[in-house]
Write a protein that holds these residues in place. Structure first.
Motif, mmCIF file in Angstrom:
data_model
loop_
_atom_site.group_PDB
_atom_site.id
_atom_site.type_symbol
_atom_site.label_atom_id
_atom_site.label_comp_id
_atom_site.label_asym_id
_atom_site.label_seq_id
_atom_site.Cartn_x
_atom_site.Cartn_y
_atom_site.Cartn_z
ATOM 1 N N ILE A 3 37.358 41.036 -13.553
ATOM 2 C CA ILE A 3 37.755 39.649 -14.091
ATOM 3 C C ILE A 3 36.660 39.080 -14.714
ATOM 4 O O ILE A 3 35.625 38.961 -14.282
ATOM 5 C CB ILE A 3 37.999 38.861 -12.435
ATOM 6 C CG1 ILE A 3 39.144 39.353 -12.007
ATOM 7 C CG2 ILE A 3 38.372 37.187 -13.113
ATOM 8 C CD1 ILE A 3 39.515 38.885 -10.554
ATOM 9 N N ASP A 5 35.640 35.722 -16.274
ATOM 10 C CA ASP A 5 35.988 34.012 -16.086
ATOM 11 C C ASP A 5 35.447 33.362 -17.203
ATOM 12 O O ASP A 5 33.954 33.133 -17.318
ATOM 13 C CB ASP A 5 35.580 33.480 -14.811
ATOM 14 C CG ASP A 5 36.172 32.409 -14.657
ATOM 15 O OD1 ASP A 5 36.880 31.605 -15.329
ATOM 16 O OD2 ASP A 5 36.373 31.922 -13.398
ATOM 17 N N THR A 7 36.300 30.222 -17.881
ATOM 18 C CA THR A 7 36.542 28.535 -17.667
ATOM 19 C C THR A 7 35.441 27.878 -17.917
ATOM 20 O O THR A 7 34.490 27.755 -17.618
ATOM 21 C CB THR A 7 37.100 28.607 -16.166
ATOM 22 O OG1 THR A 7 38.119 29.273 -15.716
ATOM 23 C CG2 THR A 7 37.531 26.890 -15.952
ATOM 24 N N GLN A 39 45.373 28.861 -10.390
ATOM 25 C CA GLN A 39 45.056 30.200 -10.830
ATOM 26 C C GLN A 39 44.447 31.068 -9.998
ATOM 27 O O GLN A 39 44.564 32.509 -9.905
ATOM 28 C CB GLN A 39 44.278 29.933 -12.137
ATOM 29 C CG GLN A 39 44.969 29.506 -13.444
ATOM 30 C CD GLN A 39 43.964 29.195 -14.515
ATOM 31 O OE1 GLN A 39 42.741 29.610 -14.595
ATOM 32 N NE2 GLN A 39 44.456 28.715 -15.618
ATOM 33 N N LYS A 40 43.444 30.634 -9.139
ATOM 34 C CA LYS A 40 42.680 31.191 -8.034
ATOM 35 C C LYS A 40 43.538 32.055 -7.464
ATOM 36 O O LYS A 40 43.285 33.222 -7.004
ATOM 37 C CB LYS A 40 41.714 30.140 -7.659
ATOM 38 C CG LYS A 40 40.690 29.899 -8.229
ATOM 39 C CD LYS A 40 39.675 28.921 -7.602
ATOM 40 C CE LYS A 40 38.467 28.580 -8.446
ATOM 41 N NZ LYS A 40 37.819 27.697 -7.636
ATOM 42 N N ILE A 43 45.418 35.133 -8.932
ATOM 43 C CA ILE A 43 44.429 36.035 -9.618
ATOM 44 C C ILE A 43 44.107 36.866 -8.208
ATOM 45 O O ILE A 43 44.011 37.825 -8.376
ATOM 46 C CB ILE A 43 43.270 35.236 -10.241
ATOM 47 C CG1 ILE A 43 43.599 34.728 -11.759
ATOM 48 C CG2 ILE A 43 42.095 36.213 -10.421
ATOM 49 C CD1 ILE A 43 42.460 34.054 -12.313
ATOM 50 N N ARG A 58 40.048 34.909 -18.046
ATOM 51 C CA ARG A 58 40.694 33.810 -17.595
ATOM 52 C C ARG A 58 39.832 32.651 -18.549
ATOM 53 O O ARG A 58 39.045 32.392 -18.620
ATOM 54 C CB ARG A 58 40.007 33.643 -16.209
ATOM 55 C CG ARG A 58 40.502 32.095 -15.346
ATOM 56 C CD ARG A 58 40.177 31.946 -14.199
ATOM 57 N NE ARG A 58 40.572 30.665 -13.280
ATOM 58 C CZ ARG A 58 40.005 29.860 -12.747
ATOM 59 N NH1 ARG A 58 38.633 30.113 -12.516
ATOM 60 N NH2 ARG A 58 40.356 28.836 -12.156
ATOM 61 N N ASN A 59 41.033 31.690 -18.729
ATOM 62 C CA ASN A 59 40.656 30.638 -19.627
ATOM 63 C C ASN A 59 39.951 30.817 -20.862
ATOM 64 O O ASN A 59 38.900 30.310 -20.898
ATOM 65 C CB ASN A 59 40.316 29.509 -18.643
ATOM 66 C CG ASN A 59 40.989 29.116 -17.608
ATOM 67 O OD1 ASN A 59 42.395 28.934 -17.971
ATOM 68 N ND2 ASN A 59 40.819 28.984 -16.390
ATOM 69 N N ILE A 71 45.598 33.045 -18.702
ATOM 70 C CA ILE A 71 45.303 34.364 -18.295
ATOM 71 C C ILE A 71 45.816 35.441 -19.186
ATOM 72 O O ILE A 71 46.908 35.408 -19.798
ATOM 73 C CB ILE A 71 45.828 34.268 -17.144
ATOM 74 C CG1 ILE A 71 45.382 33.604 -16.000
ATOM 75 C CG2 ILE A 71 45.691 35.985 -16.527
ATOM 76 C CD1 ILE A 71 46.036 33.687 -14.446
#
Length: 204
Positions: A3, A5, A7, A39-40, A43, A58-59, A71
């Motif tokens: 993952i 991230d 964001t 989202q969390k 995911i 993500r983002n 995503i």
């Protein structure tokens, strides 16, 4: 599943302070923080089901734009652009329409058309991949996932795949069973190309 991230406005630990939350709401809209929380949830469920061969971004904000792709999921079977909605209630996904079904059973257009939104995000992202010379064996797929178990959705040939909260595990299983089009090592190369795009002179 790896993952990555991206964001905006969150700290190194993945937390968003109250001032950052206010800033994000002003920039991205009233539902921004609630959708991040949704989202969390999704995911975490995908992470429990998918193997190491998958990469989730993500983002990701497309370079030189304000467009955020919520995503991006990359696996041996292809690429999926996913939008997560926090909304609950009765809905209808019909073609390119996203409707709210009222107590009388009448379908009325929702204030935000999530089906149209994720479909357009997928189209824009596919154009980005084309510019970056990422060859797609098959078109990437747009997916709308409802994070709340209280979202009841009737699907009638929608332009994007619709996944209810109780079908996320089943959705993940379908990705694992998808016909491979890439080697596992190439999946990570694609993720790097997305996150660190090549300059125009290298792409000629």
């Amino acid at each position: 599943m790896k993952i990555i991230d991206k964001t905006p406005l969150q700290d190194a630990k993945g937390n968003i302070s109250f001032p950052a939350r206010v800033q994000g709401t002003l920039k991205y809209g009233f539902n921004w923080y609630a959708e991040l929380e949704a989202q969390k949830v999704v995911i975490a469920q995908l992470d429990r089901s998918l193997e190491k061969g998958f990469v989730l971004i993500r983002n990701f904000t497309l370079p030189n734009s304000e467009i955020v792709i919520p995503i991006i999921l990359i696996g041996a079977g292809g690429i999926w652009v996913i939008y997560v909605t926090k909304d609950k209630g009765s809905f209808e996904a019909k073609g390119d329409q996203w409707n709210i079904v009222n107590a009388d059973g009448k379908a009325l257009p929702a204030s935000i058309n999530f089906i149209d939104r994720v479909s357009k995000q997928a189209i824009v992202f596919q154009k980005y991949l084309k510019i970056q010379k990422v060859e797609m064996p098959n078109p990437l797929e747009a997916v709308l996932i409802a994070a709340d178990p209280g979202a009841q959705i009737e699907s009638v040939r929608p332009i994007a795949r619709v996944v209810r909260s109780d079908a996320i595990k089943q959705f993940a299983s379908s990705l694992l069973q998808a016909r491979p089009v890439w080697r596992t090592d190439f999946i990570h190369e694609i993720a790097e190309r997305i996150l660190d795009p090549r300059p125009p002179e290298e792409l000629k």
